[in-house]
Design a protein around this motif. Structure first.
Motif, PDB file in Angstrom:
ATOM      1  N   LYS A  26       0.866  -1.186   0.000  1.00  0.00           N
ATOM      2  CA  LYS A  26       0.000   0.000   0.000  1.00  0.00           C
ATOM      3  C   LYS A  26       0.896   1.227   0.000  1.00  0.00           C
ATOM      4  CE  LYS A  26      -4.130   1.928   0.384  1.00  0.00           C
ATOM      5  NZ  LYS A  26      -5.124   1.772  -0.709  1.00  0.00           N
ATOM      6  N   GLY A  27       0.668   2.151  -0.945  1.00  0.00           N
ATOM      7  CA  GLY A  27       1.487   3.365  -0.955  1.00  0.00           C
ATOM      8  C   GLY A  27       2.958   3.011  -1.132  1.00  0.00           C
ATOM      9  N   PRO A  28       3.838   3.535  -0.261  1.00  0.00           N
ATOM     10  CA  PRO A  28       5.279   3.228  -0.376  1.00  0.00           C
ATOM     11  C   PRO A  28       5.683   1.967   0.365  1.00  0.00           C
ATOM     12  CG  PRO A  28       4.940   4.818   1.380  1.00  0.00           C
ATOM     13  CD  PRO A  28       3.572   4.513   0.817  1.00  0.00           C
ATOM     14  N   PHE A  29       4.709   1.255   0.915  1.00  0.00           N
ATOM     15  CA  PHE A  29       5.019   0.156   1.824  1.00  0.00           C
ATOM     16  C   PHE A  29       4.662  -1.220   1.265  1.00  0.00           C
ATOM     17  CE2 PHE A  29       6.143   3.130   4.926  1.00  0.00           C
ATOM     18  CZ  PHE A  29       5.131   4.041   5.153  1.00  0.00           C
ATOM     19  N   ALA A  30       5.391  -2.215   1.819  1.00  0.00           N
ATOM     20  CA  ALA A  30       5.064  -3.626   1.597  1.00  0.00           C
ATOM     21  C   ALA A  30       5.115  -4.305   2.958  1.00  0.00           C
ATOM     22  CB  ALA A  30       6.086  -4.264   0.666  1.00  0.00           C
ATOM     23  N   TRP A  31       4.239  -5.286   3.178  1.00  0.00           N
ATOM     24  CA  TRP A  31       4.266  -6.072   4.407  1.00  0.00           C
ATOM     25  C   TRP A  31       4.517  -7.518   4.023  1.00  0.00           C
ATOM     26  CZ3 TRP A  31       1.357  -1.830   3.689  1.00  0.00           C
ATOM     27  CH2 TRP A  31       1.280  -0.881   4.710  1.00  0.00           C
ATOM     28  N   ASP A  32       5.378  -8.198   4.814  1.00  0.00           N
ATOM     29  CA  ASP A  32       5.628  -9.611   4.526  1.00  0.00           C
ATOM     30  C   ASP A  32       4.649 -10.466   5.327  1.00  0.00           C
ATOM     31  OD1 ASP A  32       8.664  -9.825   6.574  1.00  0.00           O
ATOM     32  OD2 ASP A  32       6.557  -9.971   7.144  1.00  0.00           O
ATOM     33  N   VAL A  33       4.725 -11.779   5.117  1.00  0.00           N
ATOM     34  CA  VAL A  33       3.727 -12.680   5.717  1.00  0.00           C
ATOM     35  C   VAL A  33       3.877 -12.765   7.235  1.00  0.00           C
ATOM     36  CG1 VAL A  33       3.319 -14.098   3.677  1.00  0.00           C
ATOM     37  CG2 VAL A  33       5.243 -14.631   5.200  1.00  0.00           C
ATOM     38  N   ASP A  34       4.984 -12.194   7.753  1.00  0.00           N
ATOM     39  CA  ASP A  34       5.137 -12.152   9.220  1.00  0.00           C
ATOM     40  C   ASP A  34       4.711 -10.804   9.774  1.00  0.00           C
ATOM     41  OD1 ASP A  34       8.195 -13.929   8.647  1.00  0.00           O
ATOM     42  OD2 ASP A  34       6.220 -14.743   9.188  1.00  0.00           O
ATOM     43  N   GLY A  35       4.193  -9.926   8.908  1.00  0.00           N
ATOM     44  CA  GLY A  35       3.704  -8.628   9.376  1.00  0.00           C
ATOM     45  C   GLY A  35       4.776  -7.549   9.435  1.00  0.00           C
ATOM     46  N   ASN A  36       6.016  -7.842   8.970  1.00  0.00           N
ATOM     47  CA  ASN A  36       7.046  -6.803   8.962  1.00  0.00           C
ATOM     48  C   ASN A  36       6.784  -5.816   7.833  1.00  0.00           C
ATOM     49  OD1 ASN A  36       8.753  -8.123  11.013  1.00  0.00           O
ATOM     50  ND2 ASN A  36       8.993  -9.692   9.435  1.00  0.00           N
ATOM     51  N   ARG A  37       6.947  -4.526   8.111  1.00  0.00           N
ATOM     52  CA  ARG A  37       6.714  -3.506   7.077  1.00  0.00           C
ATOM     53  C   ARG A  37       8.031  -3.002   6.510  1.00  0.00           C
ATOM     54  NH1 ARG A  37       4.688   2.579   8.207  1.00  0.00           N
ATOM     55  NH2 ARG A  37       6.970   2.823   8.354  1.00  0.00           N
ATOM     56  N   TYR A  38       8.018  -2.794   5.181  1.00  0.00           N
ATOM     57  CA  TYR A  38       9.216  -2.280   4.486  1.00  0.00           C
ATOM     58  C   TYR A  38       8.852  -1.042   3.680  1.00  0.00           C
ATOM     59  CZ  TYR A  38      10.667  -7.065   5.438  1.00  0.00           C
ATOM     60  OH  TYR A  38      10.946  -8.246   6.067  1.00  0.00           O
ATOM     61  N   ILE A  39       9.775  -0.091   3.614  1.00  0.00           N
ATOM     62  CA  ILE A  39       9.635   0.978   2.627  1.00  0.00           C
ATOM     63  C   ILE A  39      10.155   0.385   1.318  1.00  0.00           C
ATOM     64  CG2 ILE A  39      10.295   3.320   1.971  1.00  0.00           C
ATOM     65  CD1 ILE A  39      10.882   3.829   4.978  1.00  0.00           C
ATOM     66  N   ASP A  40       9.325   0.358   0.289  1.00  0.00           N
ATOM     67  CA  ASP A  40       9.603  -0.398  -0.921  1.00  0.00           C
ATOM     68  C   ASP A  40      10.160   0.492  -2.038  1.00  0.00           C
ATOM     69  OD1 ASP A  40       7.457  -2.115  -3.355  1.00  0.00           O
ATOM     70  OD2 ASP A  40       9.627  -2.174  -3.009  1.00  0.00           O
ATOM     71  N   TYR A  41      11.388   0.170  -2.507  1.00  0.00           N
ATOM     72  CA  TYR A  41      11.997   0.926  -3.622  1.00  0.00           C
ATOM     73  C   TYR A  41      12.071   0.095  -4.896  1.00  0.00           C
ATOM     74  CZ  TYR A  41      12.923   4.622  -0.349  1.00  0.00           C
ATOM     75  OH  TYR A  41      12.747   5.636   0.569  1.00  0.00           O
ATOM     76  N   ILE A  42      11.187  -0.949  -4.963  1.00  0.00           N
ATOM     77  CA  ILE A  42      11.087  -1.677  -6.229  1.00  0.00           C
ATOM     78  C   ILE A  42       9.748  -1.364  -6.895  1.00  0.00           C
ATOM     79  CG2 ILE A  42      10.951  -3.975  -7.248  1.00  0.00           C
ATOM     80  CD1 ILE A  42      12.914  -4.960  -5.277  1.00  0.00           C
ATOM     81  N   GLY A  43       8.707  -1.255  -6.074  1.00  0.00           N
ATOM     82  CA  GLY A  43       7.399  -0.871  -6.631  1.00  0.00           C
ATOM     83  C   GLY A  43       6.968  -1.800  -7.762  1.00  0.00           C
ATOM     84  N   SER A  44       7.128  -3.096  -7.521  1.00  0.00           N
ATOM     85  CA  SER A  44       6.806  -4.129  -8.510  1.00  0.00           C
ATOM     86  C   SER A  44       7.658  -3.961  -9.774  1.00  0.00           C
ATOM     87  CB  SER A  44       5.308  -4.088  -8.861  1.00  0.00           C
ATOM     88  OG  SER A  44       5.011  -5.080  -9.821  1.00  0.00           O
ATOM     89  N   TRP A  45       8.881  -3.423  -9.619  1.00  0.00           N
ATOM     90  CA  TRP A  45       9.848  -3.195 -10.703  1.00  0.00           C
ATOM     91  C   TRP A  45       9.392  -2.095 -11.649  1.00  0.00           C
ATOM     92  CZ3 TRP A  45      14.502  -5.124  -9.855  1.00  0.00           C
ATOM     93  CH2 TRP A  45      14.602  -6.228  -8.958  1.00  0.00           C
ATOM     94  N   GLY A  46       8.578  -1.173 -11.109  1.00  0.00           N
ATOM     95  CA  GLY A  46       8.258   0.018 -11.906  1.00  0.00           C
ATOM     96  C   GLY A  46       6.788   0.392 -11.953  1.00  0.00           C
ATOM     97  N   PRO A  47       5.869  -0.552 -12.050  1.00  0.00           N
ATOM     98  CA  PRO A  47       4.450  -0.188 -12.207  1.00  0.00           C
ATOM     99  C   PRO A  47       3.864   0.690 -11.092  1.00  0.00           C
ATOM    100  CG  PRO A  47       4.767  -2.483 -12.770  1.00  0.00           C
ATOM    101  CD  PRO A  47       6.084  -2.002 -12.226  1.00  0.00           C
ATOM    102  N   ALA A  48       4.351   0.548  -9.861  1.00  0.00           N
ATOM    103  CA  ALA A  48       3.681   1.212  -8.728  1.00  0.00           C
ATOM    104  C   ALA A  48       4.151   2.659  -8.552  1.00  0.00           C
ATOM    105  CB  ALA A  48       3.915   0.416  -7.444  1.00  0.00           C
ATOM    106  N   ILE A  49       4.263   3.398  -9.636  1.00  0.00           N
ATOM    107  CA  ILE A  49       4.817   4.762  -9.574  1.00  0.00           C
ATOM    108  C   ILE A  49       3.862   5.735  -8.872  1.00  0.00           C
ATOM    109  CG2 ILE A  49       3.901   5.437 -11.820  1.00  0.00           C
ATOM    110  CD1 ILE A  49       6.620   6.950 -12.236  1.00  0.00           C
ATOM    111  N   CYS A  50       2.580   5.391  -8.781  1.00  0.00           N
ATOM    112  CA  CYS A  50       1.659   6.273  -8.033  1.00  0.00           C
ATOM    113  C   CYS A  50       1.531   5.818  -6.588  1.00  0.00           C
ATOM    114  CB  CYS A  50       0.275   6.230  -8.691  1.00  0.00           C
ATOM    115  SG  CYS A  50       0.272   6.941 -10.340  1.00  0.00           S
ATOM    116  N   GLY A  51       2.311   4.802  -6.238  1.00  0.00           N
ATOM    117  CA  GLY A  51       2.166   4.172  -4.918  1.00  0.00           C
ATOM    118  C   GLY A  51       1.370   2.886  -5.113  1.00  0.00           C
ATOM    119  N   HIS A  52       1.675   1.888  -4.300  1.00  0.00           N
ATOM    120  CA  HIS A  52       0.981   0.607  -4.435  1.00  0.00           C
ATOM    121  C   HIS A  52      -0.513   0.780  -4.126  1.00  0.00           C
ATOM    122  CE1 HIS A  52       4.286  -2.220  -4.950  1.00  0.00           C
ATOM    123  NE2 HIS A  52       4.929  -1.717  -3.907  1.00  0.00           N
ATOM    124  N   ALA A  53      -1.343   0.015  -4.814  1.00  0.00           N
ATOM    125  CA  ALA A  53      -2.784  -0.079  -4.505  1.00  0.00           C
ATOM    126  C   ALA A  53      -3.392   1.318  -4.318  1.00  0.00           C
ATOM    127  CB  ALA A  53      -2.992  -0.915  -3.236  1.00  0.00           C
TER     128      ALA A  53
END
Ligand code: KE4
Length: 413
Positions: A26-53
């Motif tokens: 969501k937005g600049p973030f990704a959460w893994d299956v253990d609930g850890n949050r990451y600031i994401d600089y891959i953005g699905s390798w480019g598509p998420a330029i407006c922020g995820h979801a």
């Protein structure tokens, strides 16, 4: 699944450790299956330029879903996205949608050959144009070489017509044209390289390729699958003011759903079936869901100030990264253009793939792990680029730079 992934780079092989399994984004973030949050600089390798979801993309998709997922027949959404692409990208007068960047690049090569009647093509060492056989070529040594298959299963006959040159080396390209008179259909390149790490074109390089291809009756093709709508709304060709004959696109124009595209001068595109004889087809090409996500994404990007914001965020990020490494006395070189950035852990400058190999890949692996532990998700390879989005706010950038400072310090110890 081979390697446990659907695409090799996701497997963390070059940085060590196990890949992170995402649960949601969501937005600049990704959460893994253990609930850890990451600031994401891959953005699905480019598509998420407006922020995820992005809520407006999700809402548009929900509405489109009510009307079905795939028609296998023309729908006006294809024309709407086509009009946006034609309006935005200088070289594109006509466009064909496909389902991936690989499909776009393999189709554009067939079109280059069909239009010119010539079989040889020039690509650059380190540039990636998807996994179609013709592009999986070992970069040769010396000025240029006939391609040797990089991957088993690619017959030598398939890559015999793929010539390679070092990026930013106009003399090497001139020599290839001289050695192969009237045999080269064109030159294809990433106008800003994101697949050998981040490498920018030197002044005069793109202009030189434009002149050389014109001089030899060959086509100039920009593979803007990664740079399209990311380095500017009109892509690298608009930013640098160099108009190729054909352009490939993907990633951003699908807004996170599978879309690729190739387009260019109508005179050339008219060769594509059923308008012309060059065959290319696809069951899910132009499907209404992917078109909807692409249309909404480009609407958001075309809003006033989007690219100024992306540029400011990304240049602040890379400047902070360079300063953090220098404070820790770790050799680094890097830069950014638009919403794309990259760095190499070496003195630099890095002007081509050979020089990129000087980067300390082992140290990068340690940095990658240290950043993951601090909640920042970087591309799991020293030879990839980084991607920002409209959703990366000052808070995320500052948190990221703090994580870099702490990680570089931990690497020094
Ligand atoms: P796809 O087939 O992966 O959609 O696009 C191939 C492609 C073509 N041209 C350029 C300039 C590209 O960057 C790509 C795909 N980029 C990689 C990232 N380095 C996709 C990530 C992956 O392979 O999983």
């Amino acid at each position: 699944m081979p390697g446990g992934v659907s695409s090799p780079v996701r497997a963390f092989r070059s940085v060590g450790g196990q890949p992170i399994v995402f649960d949601r984004v969501k937005g600049p973030f990704a959460w893994d299956v253990d609930g850890n949050r990451y600031i994401d600089y891959i953005g699905s390798w480019g598509p998420a330029i407006c922020g995820h979801a992005h809520p407006e993309v999700i809402a548009a998709l929900q509405e489109a879903l009510e009307k079905g997922t795939s028609f296998g027949a023309p729908c006006e959404l294809e024309n709407q996205l086509a009009e946006k692409v034609i309006e935005a990208v200088p070289s594109v007068e006509m466009v064909r949608f496909v389902n991936s960047g690989t499909e776009a690049c393999m189709s554009v090569l067939r079109l280059m050959r069909a239009f010119t009647g010539r079989d040889k093509v020039i690509k650059f060492e380190g540039c990636y144009h998807g996994h179609a056989d013709m592009f999986l070529v070992k970069a040769g040594s010396g000025v240029a070489t006939l391609g040797l298959p990089d991957s088993p299963g690619v017959p030598r006959s398939t890559t015999a017509n793929t010539l390679t040159a070092p990026y930013n080396d106009l003399e090497a390209v001139k020599q290839l044209f001289a050695e192969n008179p009237d045999a080269i259909c064109g030159v294809i390149l990433e106008p800003v390289v994101g697949n050998a790490g981040f490498i920018t074109p030197e002044p005069g390089f793109l202009e030189g390729l434009r002149e050389l291809t014109q001089e030899h009756g060959a086509l100039l093709v920009f593979d803007e699958v990664m740079t399209g709508f990311r380095v500017s709304y009109g892509g690298a060709q608009a930013r640098f003011g160099i108009t190729p004959d054909l352009t490939t696109m993907g990633k951003v124009i699908g807004g996170g759903l599978p879309v690729g595209a190739y387009g260019g001068k109508a005179e050339i595109m008219e060769m594509v079936a059923p308008a012309g004889p060059m065959y290319q087809a696809g069951t899910l090409s132009g499907n209404p869901l992917a078109m909807t996500a692409g249309i909404k994404t480009l609407e958001l990007l075309s809003q006033e100030g989007s690219y100024e914001k992306l540029e400011a965020t990304t240049s602040r990020l890379i400047e902070g990264i360079l300063n953090a490494a220098k404070e820790a006395e770790i050799p680094i070189t890097g830069s950014s253009i638009g919403a794309m950035f990259g760095f190499f852990l070496c003195e630099g400058p890095v002007r081509n793939f050979e020089e990129a190999k000087a980067t300390d890949a082992e140290l990068f692996g340690k940095l990658h792990r240290a950043m993951l532990e601090r909640g920042v998700y970087l591309a799991p390879s020293a030879f990839e680029a980084g991607f920002t989005s409209l959703a990366h706010s000052d808070a995320e950038i500052e948190a990221t730079l703090q994580a870099f400072r702490d990680s570089f310090a931990s690497l020094q110890a």
